[in-house]
Design a protein around this motif. Structure first.
Motif, short mmCIF file in Angstrom:
data_model
loop_
_atom_site.label_atom_id
_atom_site.label_comp_id
_atom_site.label_asym_id
_atom_site.label_seq_id
_atom_site.Cartn_x
_atom_site.Cartn_y
_atom_site.Cartn_z
N ALA A 218 0.82 -1.21 0.00
CA ALA A 218 0.00 0.00 0.00
C ALA A 218 0.85 1.26 0.00
O ALA A 218 0.47 2.29 -0.57
CB ALA A 218 -0.94 -0.01 1.20
N LYS A 219 2.04 1.23 0.61
CA LYS A 219 2.89 2.42 0.65
C LYS A 219 3.53 2.70 -0.70
O LYS A 219 4.11 3.77 -0.91
CB LYS A 219 3.96 2.30 1.73
CG LYS A 219 5.17 1.47 1.35
CD LYS A 219 6.30 1.68 2.34
CE LYS A 219 7.58 1.05 1.81
NZ LYS A 219 8.75 1.34 2.66
N ASP A 220 3.44 1.75 -1.63
CA ASP A 220 4.04 1.89 -2.95
C ASP A 220 3.05 2.46 -3.97
O ASP A 220 3.19 2.22 -5.17
CB ASP A 220 4.56 0.54 -3.45
CG ASP A 220 5.70 0.00 -2.62
OD1 ASP A 220 6.60 0.78 -2.27
OD2 ASP A 220 5.69 -1.21 -2.31
N ARG A 221 2.06 3.20 -3.52
CA ARG A 221 1.01 3.69 -4.42
C ARG A 221 1.60 4.42 -5.62
O ARG A 221 1.22 4.17 -6.76
CB ARG A 221 0.06 4.61 -3.64
CG ARG A 221 -1.09 5.17 -4.47
CD ARG A 221 -2.05 5.96 -3.60
NE ARG A 221 -2.61 5.12 -2.55
CZ ARG A 221 -3.67 4.34 -2.71
NH1 ARG A 221 -4.27 4.29 -3.88
NH2 ARG A 221 -4.12 3.62 -1.71
N TYR A 222 2.52 5.35 -5.37
CA TYR A 222 3.12 6.11 -6.47
C TYR A 222 3.88 5.18 -7.42
O TYR A 222 3.74 5.26 -8.64
CB TYR A 222 4.06 7.18 -5.91
CG TYR A 222 4.83 7.92 -6.98
CD1 TYR A 222 4.30 9.06 -7.59
CD2 TYR A 222 6.09 7.47 -7.40
CE1 TYR A 222 5.01 9.74 -8.58
CE2 TYR A 222 6.80 8.14 -8.39
CZ TYR A 222 6.25 9.27 -8.97
OH TYR A 222 6.95 9.92 -9.96
N ARG A 223 4.68 4.29 -6.85
CA ARG A 223 5.53 3.42 -7.67
C ARG A 223 4.69 2.44 -8.49
O ARG A 223 5.02 2.17 -9.66
CB ARG A 223 6.51 2.68 -6.76
CG ARG A 223 7.50 3.61 -6.07
CD ARG A 223 8.37 2.88 -5.06
NE ARG A 223 9.43 3.76 -4.57
CZ ARG A 223 10.37 3.37 -3.73
NH1 ARG A 223 10.39 2.12 -3.28
NH2 ARG A 223 11.30 4.22 -3.34
N LEU A 224 3.64 1.91 -7.90
CA LEU A 224 2.78 0.99 -8.65
C LEU A 224 2.03 1.74 -9.75
O LEU A 224 1.77 1.17 -10.83
CB LEU A 224 1.80 0.29 -7.71
CG LEU A 224 2.44 -0.74 -6.77
CD1 LEU A 224 1.42 -1.23 -5.74
CD2 LEU A 224 3.02 -1.91 -7.55
N ALA A 225 1.71 3.01 -9.51
CA ALA A 225 1.07 3.81 -10.56
C ALA A 225 2.02 3.99 -11.74
O ALA A 225 1.60 3.94 -12.91
CB ALA A 225 0.63 5.16 -10.01
N THR A 238 -4.25 -2.61 -3.19
CA THR A 238 -5.49 -2.55 -2.41
C THR A 238 -5.55 -3.55 -1.28
O THR A 238 -6.34 -3.39 -0.35
CB THR A 238 -6.71 -2.77 -3.33
OG1 THR A 238 -6.57 -4.05 -3.99
CG2 THR A 238 -6.79 -1.68 -4.38
N ALA A 239 -4.74 -4.59 -1.33
CA ALA A 239 -4.75 -5.60 -0.27
C ALA A 239 -3.38 -6.26 -0.19
O ALA A 239 -2.69 -6.42 -1.20
CB ALA A 239 -5.82 -6.66 -0.55
N GLN A 240 -2.98 -6.61 1.03
CA GLN A 240 -1.70 -7.28 1.21
C GLN A 240 -1.74 -8.66 0.54
O GLN A 240 -2.70 -9.41 0.69
CB GLN A 240 -1.39 -7.44 2.70
CG GLN A 240 -0.05 -8.11 2.97
CD GLN A 240 0.30 -8.11 4.44
OE1 GLN A 240 -0.06 -7.19 5.16
NE2 GLN A 240 1.01 -9.14 4.87
N VAL A 241 -0.69 -8.97 -0.19
CA VAL A 241 -0.60 -10.24 -0.88
C VAL A 241 0.06 -11.27 0.03
O VAL A 241 1.14 -11.04 0.57
CB VAL A 241 0.20 -10.10 -2.19
CG1 VAL A 241 0.39 -11.45 -2.86
CG2 VAL A 241 -0.50 -9.13 -3.14
N GLU A 242 -0.61 -12.39 0.23
CA GLU A 242 -0.07 -13.48 1.04
C GLU A 242 0.56 -14.53 0.13
O GLU A 242 0.19 -14.64 -1.05
CB GLU A 242 -1.19 -14.11 1.87
CG GLU A 242 -1.91 -13.16 2.81
CD GLU A 242 -1.00 -12.63 3.91
OE1 GLU A 242 0.04 -13.27 4.19
OE2 GLU A 242 -1.33 -11.58 4.49
#
Length: 359
Positions: A218-225, A238-242
């Motif tokens: 979630a903290k990587d919003r800018y980078r994922l964009a 949007t959700a933590q990946v397990e």
């Protein structure tokens, strides 16, 4: 790309008297351990035999620099930090052709003996007597840096010097993914860690025919964009990946976060007889279930620093536009702003932060 202030073009060159030391402000690691980083005036000596003096145009902050700040990566202080550099040759030492004067260049990070078996085979990054610019030798977070002529690579005409400073991290990626080809056409690729290395690796993997997904948090919003802007599928916003969410779905996992959780998730995500590539630097020991490499027949691949051939290839890919640099470069700042810039670089609200010591 956002740039703080304006800077001279690559065609302008500082008037510098040959053989005269220079004094300029620098970001210096002053002692071992955490902290101990400050702005100081430093004297750069004139180049000696076989050396050149480069006026730095751009110097990128690497994850290694954050480890140095935290005392997690070995240095020989006091030392000027910074190793991802581009600039213009302004002075040549004895024995160096003056054809270099005015040339735009990037430089290999490692200063080596040039005589060992590794150096003679073109694997200077494996030299047992290597010293690293920015760790054991003064680096590029200052106006001028002295480097061996043998470390230089000319920047192709038309490639901006700021973008050219990405050649060193790109070369590290190429060493892992292309020296011994890892990605085959149609391979499912997972990138863990959407930072600079991750998005460069994603582009290289796509060039090789891979179907790339970039994983963040979630903290990587800018980078994922930015990853999506570059055309990649993304996970984790949007959700933590397990581990169970991605179990054995990917032929190649490229770990770029330098985090224990990421490599453990990567092991789970890697298909049987797949490949796990480690590009992130941890800066400390981590625990992982090594038996999984055996039980799942997973190949482990990594690479250290840039070799001459990979740096040349990186410059070609950047100058041809096959690797998009502009979306990755977030900001170019003055050295005096280093505390804020380092904090942003660590925080995940951007990608590659750089300094222009001329500002």
């Amino acid at each position: 790309m956002c740039t703080a202030g304006s800077a001279p073009s690559r065609l302008s060159m500082t008037n510098l008297s040959s053989g005269v030391p220079t004094v300029a402000e620098a970001i210096v690691k002053t002692r071992t351990g955490a902290g101990g980083v400050e702005i100081r005036d430093v004297t750069t000596p004139p180049p000696g035999p076989g050396q050149v003096r480069v006026e730095v145009a751009a110097a990128g902050i690497c994850g290694t620099d954050l480890h140095i700040l935290d005392g997690e990566w070995p240095t020989t202080p006091p030392v000027v930090m910074g190793h991802e550099l581009s600039g213009t040759v302004v002075d040549c030492g004895p024995g160096v052709s003056t054809d270099w004067l005015g040339a735009g260049v990037v430089a290999e990070v490692l200063i080596t003996d040039g005589t060992c078996g590794y150096c003679l085979r073109g694997q200077r990054n494996m030299c047992p007597n290597r010293r690293a610019i920015g760790r054991q030798a003064d680096g590029a977070f200052t106006r001028f840096v002295v480097v061996p002529e043998v470390n230089l690579h000319r920047v192709p005409e038309g490639l901006d010097l700021v973008e050219a400073a990405l050649a060193e991290p790109l070369a590290c990626v190429l060493g892992a993914l292309m020296d011994r080809p890892v990605v085959a056409p149609g391979d499912r690729i997972l990138i863990t860690g959407p930072g600079t290395i991750g998005l460069l690796a994603a582009q290289v993997a796509r060039m090789a025919g891979g179907q790339v997904t970039v994983l963040g948090t979630a903290k990587d919003r800018y980078r994922l964009a930015v990853a999506e802007q570059l055309g990649f599928a993304t996970l984790g916003l949007t959700a933590q990946v397990e581990p169970s969410d991605v179990e054995e779905r990917y032929d190649v996992v490229i770990e770029c976060a330098g985090a224990a959780a990421a490599i453990n998730l990567g092991l789970a995500a890697c298909a049987k007889s797949g490949t796990l590539v480690q590009l992130g630097i941890f800066g400390k020991s981590v625990q992982t279930d090594m038996d999984q490499f055996c039980l799942k027949n997973i190949a482990f691949v990594t690479s250290f620093a840039a070799a001459p051939r990979t740096l040349e290839r990186a410059l070609v890919l950047l100058s041809s536009g096959q690797i998009a640099a502009d979306p990755i470069i977030t900001n170019v700042s003055a050295l005096r702003d280093w505390p804020e810039v380092f904090a942003h670089s660590r925080g995940g609200d951007g990608l590659k932060y750089m300094f222009d010591p001329r500002l």
